[in-house]
Design a protein around this motif. Structure first.
Motif, PDB file in Angstrom:
ATOM      1  N   ILE A  37    -105.943 -13.555  17.569  1.00 58.05           N
ATOM      2  CA  ILE A  37    -105.498 -12.115  18.761  1.00 58.05           C
ATOM      3  C   ILE A  37    -104.575 -12.211  20.185  1.00 58.05           C
ATOM      4  O   ILE A  37    -103.720 -11.400  19.847  1.00 58.05           O
ATOM      5  N   ASP A  38    -104.683 -13.199  20.518  1.00 61.67           N
ATOM      6  CA  ASP A  38    -103.377 -13.309  21.488  1.00 61.67           C
ATOM      7  C   ASP A  38    -102.660 -13.830  21.539  1.00 61.67           C
ATOM      8  O   ASP A  38    -101.199 -12.745  21.758  1.00 61.67           O
ATOM      9  N   GLU A  39    -102.547 -14.999  20.293  1.00 58.85           N
ATOM     10  CA  GLU A  39    -100.840 -14.900  19.280  1.00 58.85           C
ATOM     11  C   GLU A  39    -100.356 -13.599  19.284  1.00 58.85           C
ATOM     12  O   GLU A  39     -99.566 -13.199  19.330  1.00 58.85           O
ATOM     13  N   ASP A  40    -101.163 -12.743  18.320  1.00 51.94           N
ATOM     14  CA  ASP A  40    -100.537 -11.694  18.061  1.00 51.94           C
ATOM     15  C   ASP A  40    -100.229 -10.542  18.290  1.00 51.94           C
ATOM     16  O   ASP A  40     -99.287 -10.086  19.079  1.00 51.94           O
ATOM     17  N   GLN A  83    -106.377  -5.162   7.077  1.00 53.72           N
ATOM     18  CA  GLN A  83    -107.801  -5.840   7.145  1.00 53.72           C
ATOM     19  C   GLN A  83    -107.870  -6.822   6.745  1.00 53.72           C
ATOM     20  O   GLN A  83    -109.036  -7.943   6.687  1.00 53.72           O
ATOM     21  N   GLY A  84    -107.300  -7.615   8.424  1.00 48.84           N
ATOM     22  CA  GLY A  84    -107.172  -8.971   8.610  1.00 48.84           C
ATOM     23  C   GLY A  84    -108.435  -9.731   9.432  1.00 48.84           C
ATOM     24  O   GLY A  84    -108.096 -10.590  10.084  1.00 48.84           O
ATOM     25  N   TRP A  85    -109.105  -8.304  10.064  1.00 48.74           N
ATOM     26  CA  TRP A  85    -110.109  -8.817  11.209  1.00 48.74           C
ATOM     27  C   TRP A  85    -111.427  -8.029  11.208  1.00 48.74           C
ATOM     28  O   TRP A  85    -112.103  -6.620  10.148  1.00 48.74           O
ATOM     29  N   THR A  86    -112.131  -8.915  11.400  1.00 51.28           N
ATOM     30  CA  THR A  86    -113.515  -7.842  11.922  1.00 51.28           C
ATOM     31  C   THR A  86    -113.512  -6.844  12.770  1.00 51.28           C
ATOM     32  O   THR A  86    -112.229  -6.685  13.721  1.00 51.28           O
ATOM     33  N   PRO A  87    -114.312  -6.328  12.682  1.00 53.59           N
ATOM     34  CA  PRO A  87    -114.013  -4.648  14.217  1.00 53.59           C
ATOM     35  C   PRO A  87    -114.236  -5.154  15.359  1.00 53.59           C
ATOM     36  O   PRO A  87    -113.150  -4.536  15.993  1.00 53.59           O
ATOM     37  N   GLU A  88    -114.632  -6.409  15.539  1.00 53.41           N
ATOM     38  CA  GLU A  88    -114.608  -7.308  17.027  1.00 53.41           C
ATOM     39  C   GLU A  88    -113.866  -7.487  17.543  1.00 53.41           C
ATOM     40  O   GLU A  88    -113.215  -7.539  18.654  1.00 53.41           O
ATOM     41  N   GLN A  89    -112.654  -8.390  16.904  1.00 57.67           N
ATOM     42  CA  GLN A  89    -111.928  -8.611  16.563  1.00 57.67           C
ATOM     43  C   GLN A  89    -110.709  -7.612  16.819  1.00 57.67           C
ATOM     44  O   GLN A  89    -109.787  -7.702  17.480  1.00 57.67           O
ATOM     45  N   ALA A  90    -110.827  -6.561  15.943  1.00 54.94           N
ATOM     46  CA  ALA A  90    -109.384  -5.715  15.460  1.00 54.94           C
ATOM     47  C   ALA A  90    -109.613  -4.431  17.554  1.00 54.94           C
ATOM     48  O   ALA A  90    -109.136  -4.136  18.436  1.00 54.94           O
ATOM     49  N   ILE A  91    -111.488  -4.505  17.883  1.00 61.96           N
ATOM     50  CA  ILE A  91    -111.031  -3.983  19.382  1.00 61.96           C
ATOM     51  C   ILE A  91    -110.845  -4.576  20.270  1.00 61.96           C
ATOM     52  O   ILE A  91    -109.998  -4.098  21.321  1.00 61.96           O
ATOM     53  N   HIS A 123    -107.553  -3.261  22.697  1.00 62.55           N
ATOM     54  CA  HIS A 123    -107.748  -3.303  24.250  1.00 62.55           C
ATOM     55  C   HIS A 123    -107.036  -4.399  24.506  1.00 62.55           C
ATOM     56  O   HIS A 123    -106.093  -3.734  26.032  1.00 62.55           O
ATOM     57  N   LYS A 124    -106.498  -5.207  24.618  1.00 62.19           N
ATOM     58  CA  LYS A 124    -105.141  -6.537  24.949  1.00 62.19           C
ATOM     59  C   LYS A 124    -103.807  -6.076  24.878  1.00 62.19           C
ATOM     60  O   LYS A 124    -103.009  -5.993  25.756  1.00 62.19           O
ATOM     61  N   GLU A 170    -114.073   4.474  17.594  1.00 60.02           N
ATOM     62  CA  GLU A 170    -114.691   4.695  18.710  1.00 60.02           C
ATOM     63  C   GLU A 170    -114.352   3.859  19.818  1.00 60.02           C
ATOM     64  O   GLU A 170    -114.966   4.556  21.017  1.00 60.02           O
ATOM     65  N   SER A 171    -114.509   2.896  19.969  1.00 56.50           N
ATOM     66  CA  SER A 171    -114.544   1.698  21.029  1.00 56.50           C
ATOM     67  C   SER A 171    -112.845   0.834  21.286  1.00 56.50           C
ATOM     68  O   SER A 171    -113.211   0.704  21.916  1.00 56.50           O
ATOM     69  N   GLY A 172    -111.715   1.496  20.054  1.00 54.08           N
ATOM     70  CA  GLY A 172    -110.854   1.204  20.706  1.00 54.08           C
ATOM     71  C   GLY A 172    -109.728   1.851  21.885  1.00 54.08           C
ATOM     72  O   GLY A 172    -109.987   2.689  22.351  1.00 54.08           O
ATOM     73  N   SER A 173    -108.292   1.564  21.560  1.00 52.07           N
ATOM     74  CA  SER A 173    -107.625   2.700  22.737  1.00 52.07           C
ATOM     75  C   SER A 173    -106.681   3.329  22.274  1.00 52.07           C
ATOM     76  O   SER A 173    -105.459   3.605  22.298  1.00 52.07           O
ATOM     77  N   ILE A 174    -106.128   2.710  20.632  1.00 55.20           N
ATOM     78  CA  ILE A 174    -105.329   3.004  19.719  1.00 55.20           C
ATOM     79  C   ILE A 174    -106.149   3.661  18.901  1.00 55.20           C
ATOM     80  O   ILE A 174    -107.216   3.481  18.394  1.00 55.20           O
TER      81      ILE A 174
END
Length: 378
Positions: free
Chosen positions: A184-187, A210-218, A222-223, A250-254
């Motif tokens: 996530i940080d590298e992307d 479709q490369g992430w889990t929901p938690e990773q996408a969230i 945020h970052k 619902e949880s993300g900002s994008i």
């Protein structure tokens, strides 16, 4: 304007380099040229469908099932012809097991798309108007973004910034940037470099394929929020689409975009009605052609969901120009990624000031290079 013959020609082109997204690697460019001949002397012709694994099956369906079904019928009735193809029963090795049969259904829907698109090109030529005017004619130009930011061996931070600056120099208004393969940080850092290279007035959307889990996408959303990203496309894996997309939205900002993996209005309906997406990027060459895409678009409008499109600008441009709630048409500005876009059309639509302009010629307004078709015929 009765149909007298349907021709489909598979093309394949080996790429000079490999291009990787969040979950895939591209080494070839495939497409299908479809022609619908009529007794009025009009030939509908179109290319589209970047299908590698099942290209031969799509060709088989068009030649063995759809051509005998439609010859002798009036091409001016696209809705009737579409329903005949959709309801046609055929043995593609189906097992009546949902997950095993999905690829067979996808083959059929892509075959329908090939014929349906060619019929619309013929209709435009018959009525002497561009296709987008037949469909609604909301705009005569559509904002255009690049598809880029691919993961490639040896690609440096400086290379990322040079790539994005090149897209801006080509008068594109933005980029769809690949994420989902690194941490996530590298992307986030890769996207930050892109934003730094072109400033805040350049559109950036990101595509995780479709490369992430929901938690990773969230976590990413945020970052990356300070980077002014317009949407996050296909953020979660195939196995958790509805629930996962809900969590991210619902949880993300994008804003969330999805739909390029859907093959019909029914799958898109579920994404929209259940509030899983802000944007649908369903592909006309995958999901049943112009007839089905327009049904999806009109349904989405009722729910304030915008329409994007996955690749295939030669047809997508007309669909997006026909509806008021459209976003961007997409191209691969790198000839090494999509040589067909640069070589197959004799003349491409003009790009100026961040927009792709609609051709004023009848049909899709793009004539194809016969020599290129002969050279890359599969």
């Amino acid at each position: 304007m009765k149909i007298t013959r349907i021709e489909i020609i598979p093309l394949v082109r080996k790429l000079e380099e490999a291009f990787s997204g969040g979950t895939y690697r591209i080494v070839n460019r495939y497409t299908l040229v479809t022609r619908v001949y009529t007794d009025a002397g009009i030939i509908g012709e179109v290319f589209g469908g970047d299908e590698d694994q099942h290209q031969d099956r799509i060709v088989e369906v068009v030649r063995e099932h759809f051509e005998p079904l439609l010859v002798g019928l009036d091409a001016r009735n696209p809705g009737r012809l579409w329903n005949l193809m959709f309801s046609k029963k055929m043995d593609l090795g189906n097992r009546s097991i949902h997950t095993l049969d999905l690829s067979k259904h996808a083959v059929k829907m892509q075959a329908i798309a090939c014929v349906d698109m060619a019929i619309y090109d013929a209709l435009g030529k018959f009525y002497n108007v561009p296709v987008y005017k037949l469909l609604g004619g909301c705009y005569d130009r559509v904002p255009i973004i690049a598809i880029g930011g691919y993961y490639q061996e040896g690609k440096s931070r400086a290379d990322i910034q040079e790539e994005i600056r090149y897209y801006k120099s080509q008068q594109l208004c933005g980029v769809k940037f690949k994420v989902g393969r690194e941490t996530i940080d590298e992307d986030v850092e890769r996207v930050r470099l892109a934003r730094q290279a072109v400033g805040d007035d350049f559109v950036i959307v990101v595509d995780a394929n479709q490369g992430w889990t929901p938690e990773q996408a969230i976590e990413f959303s945020h970052k990356a929020a300070p980077l002014n990203i317009q949407w996050l496309e296909e953020p979660v894996g195939w196995s958790d689409q509805l629930g996962g997309l809900r969590m991210v939205r619902e949880s993300g900002s994008i804003a969330v975009a999805a739909g390029q993996g859907e093959i019909s209005r029914f799958g898109c309906r579920d994404l929209v009605v259940h509030g899983r997406v802000n944007i649908l990027n369903v592909d006309v060459t995958i999901a049943g052609g112009v007839t089905e895409w327009m049904k999806i678009a009109h349904m989405a409008e009722h729910f304030h969901v915008k329409m994007a499109h996955h690749e295939e600008a030669q047809v997508a441009l007309h669909c997006l120009a026909a509806v008021a709630h459209s976003t961007f048409v997409e191209i691969f500005p790198n000839p090494k990624r999509d040589p067909m876009w640069f070589e197959l059309p004799l003349l491409q639509p003009r790009i100026r000031d961040g927009y792709m302009e609609l051709p004023d010629k009848p049909g899709f307004g793009i004539s194809l290079n016969a020599d290129v078709i002969d050279q890359y015929r599969a």
